[in-house]
Write a protein that holds these residues in place. Sequence first.
Motif, mmCIF file in Angstrom:
data_model
loop_
_atom_site.group_PDB
_atom_site.id
_atom_site.type_symbol
_atom_site.label_atom_id
_atom_site.label_comp_id
_atom_site.label_asym_id
_atom_site.label_seq_id
_atom_site.Cartn_x
_atom_site.Cartn_y
_atom_site.Cartn_z
ATOM 1 N N GLN A 109 16.306 -14.352 20.240
ATOM 2 C CA GLN A 109 16.354 -14.634 21.676
ATOM 3 C C GLN A 109 15.907 -13.390 22.423
ATOM 4 N N ASN A 110 15.039 -13.567 23.413
ATOM 5 C CA ASN A 110 14.499 -12.459 24.197
ATOM 6 C C ASN A 110 13.910 -11.378 23.298
ATOM 7 N N TRP A 111 13.064 -11.803 22.360
ATOM 8 C CA TRP A 111 12.441 -10.896 21.396
ATOM 9 C C TRP A 111 11.328 -10.128 22.099
ATOM 10 N N LEU A 112 11.466 -8.824 22.152
ATOM 11 C CA LEU A 112 10.525 -7.964 22.873
ATOM 12 C C LEU A 112 9.598 -7.218 21.923
ATOM 13 N N CYS A 113 8.349 -7.080 22.355
ATOM 14 C CA CYS A 113 7.387 -6.257 21.643
ATOM 15 C C CYS A 113 6.385 -5.737 22.663
ATOM 16 N N LYS A 114 5.452 -4.941 22.205
ATOM 17 C CA LYS A 114 4.471 -4.375 23.133
ATOM 18 C C LYS A 114 3.559 -5.443 23.735
ATOM 19 N N ARG A 115 3.514 -6.609 23.129
ATOM 20 C CA ARG A 115 2.675 -7.709 23.621
ATOM 21 C C ARG A 115 3.384 -8.596 24.638
ATOM 22 N N GLY A 116 4.703 -8.459 24.758
ATOM 23 C CA GLY A 116 5.437 -9.292 25.698
ATOM 24 C C GLY A 116 6.792 -9.689 25.164
ATOM 25 N N GLU A 117 7.306 -10.785 25.674
ATOM 26 C CA GLU A 117 8.633 -11.267 25.289
ATOM 27 C C GLU A 117 8.557 -12.734 24.902
ATOM 28 N N LEU A 118 9.317 -13.076 23.868
ATOM 29 C CA LEU A 118 9.485 -14.461 23.461
ATOM 30 C C LEU A 118 10.894 -14.874 23.868
ATOM 31 N N ASP A 119 11.005 -15.881 24.726
ATOM 32 C CA ASP A 119 12.323 -16.290 25.212
ATOM 33 C C ASP A 119 13.226 -16.725 24.063
ATOM 34 N N LEU A 120 12.756 -17.705 23.306
ATOM 35 C CA LEU A 120 13.518 -18.219 22.162
ATOM 36 C C LEU A 120 12.560 -18.408 20.988
ATOM 37 N N VAL A 121 13.017 -18.016 19.818
ATOM 38 C CA VAL A 121 12.298 -18.330 18.585
ATOM 39 C C VAL A 121 13.285 -19.165 17.769
ATOM 40 N N MET A 122 12.885 -20.398 17.497
ATOM 41 C CA MET A 122 13.779 -21.353 16.852
ATOM 42 C C MET A 122 13.155 -21.843 15.547
ATOM 43 N N LEU A 123 13.972 -22.459 14.730
ATOM 44 C CA LEU A 123 13.502 -23.072 13.497
ATOM 45 C C LEU A 123 13.794 -24.561 13.585
ATOM 46 N N ASP A 124 12.744 -25.373 13.447
ATOM 47 C CA ASP A 124 12.849 -26.827 13.462
ATOM 48 C C ASP A 124 12.419 -27.298 12.082
ATOM 49 N N GLY A 125 13.397 -27.511 11.202
ATOM 50 C CA GLY A 125 13.073 -27.786 9.797
ATOM 51 C C GLY A 125 12.504 -26.513 9.205
ATOM 52 N N ASP A 126 11.225 -26.570 8.775
ATOM 53 C CA ASP A 126 10.584 -25.370 8.234
ATOM 54 C C ASP A 126 9.577 -24.782 9.230
ATOM 55 N N THR A 127 9.549 -25.307 10.454
ATOM 56 C CA THR A 127 8.587 -24.872 11.460
ATOM 57 C C THR A 127 9.203 -23.846 12.414
ATOM 58 N N VAL A 128 8.506 -22.725 12.572
ATOM 59 C CA VAL A 128 8.924 -21.718 13.548
ATOM 60 C C VAL A 128 8.427 -22.181 14.915
ATOM 61 N N VAL A 129 9.355 -22.249 15.868
ATOM 62 C CA VAL A 129 9.033 -22.747 17.202
ATOM 63 C C VAL A 129 9.217 -21.619 18.210
ATOM 64 N N PHE A 130 8.133 -21.274 18.883
ATOM 65 C CA PHE A 130 8.182 -20.276 19.947
ATOM 66 C C PHE A 130 8.379 -21.038 21.248
ATOM 67 N N VAL A 131 9.515 -20.789 21.899
ATOM 68 C CA VAL A 131 9.887 -21.567 23.074
ATOM 69 C C VAL A 131 9.808 -20.701 24.322
ATOM 70 N N GLU A 132 9.002 -21.143 25.262
ATOM 71 C CA GLU A 132 8.942 -20.515 26.576
ATOM 72 C C GLU A 132 9.813 -21.345 27.514
ATOM 73 N N VAL A 133 10.780 -20.689 28.144
ATOM 74 C CA VAL A 133 11.676 -21.373 29.080
ATOM 75 C C VAL A 133 11.222 -21.035 30.492
ATOM 76 N N ARG A 134 10.979 -22.064 31.280
ATOM 77 C CA ARG A 134 10.539 -21.865 32.667
ATOM 78 C C ARG A 134 11.520 -22.557 33.591
ATOM 79 N N TYR A 135 11.971 -21.827 34.585
ATOM 80 C CA TYR A 135 12.889 -22.379 35.574
ATOM 81 C C TYR A 135 12.258 -22.267 36.957
ATOM 82 N N ARG A 136 12.354 -23.310 37.718
ATOM 83 C CA ARG A 136 11.896 -23.293 39.104
ATOM 84 C C ARG A 136 12.941 -23.981 39.965
#
Length: 123
Positions: free
Chosen positions: A31-58
């Motif tokens: 959660q909130n994984w930071l690197c020099k390229r930016g931030e990943l809000d959530l990184v989840m696992l769906d079965g064997d698939t890595v899911v990069f989740v961008e959360v947007r609120y308005r």
Amino acid sequence: MPERSSAKSGKDAELQALKHLQQQGLRLLAQNWLCKRGELDLVMLDGDTVVFVEVRYRKHAQWGGALASIDGRKRQKLILAAQFFLQKEHRWADAPCRFDVVAIESTPSGQADLNWLKNAFDS
């Protein structure tokens, strides 16, 4: 009543998205994984698939809403951050991946409308 800060609203939206995805069977990797390229809000696992989740609120949809706020530049930043994640987290380097967006918008009644878009970057 004082206005909520956008940072607080964003964190609340991330928690709401995380709970929703966990209820759908996804497992949190980061959660909130930071690197020099930016931030990943959530990184989840769906079965064997890595899911990069961008959360947007308005709070208001008058500028296109949560989904419309992800432009080509934002997509590219997320893709680069995801590539960096996979380079650093060798365990997931060969796993199938996808990009999802969880868009949360306030409704006139004050409720939150959650829209989970799987494979959001596949056009």
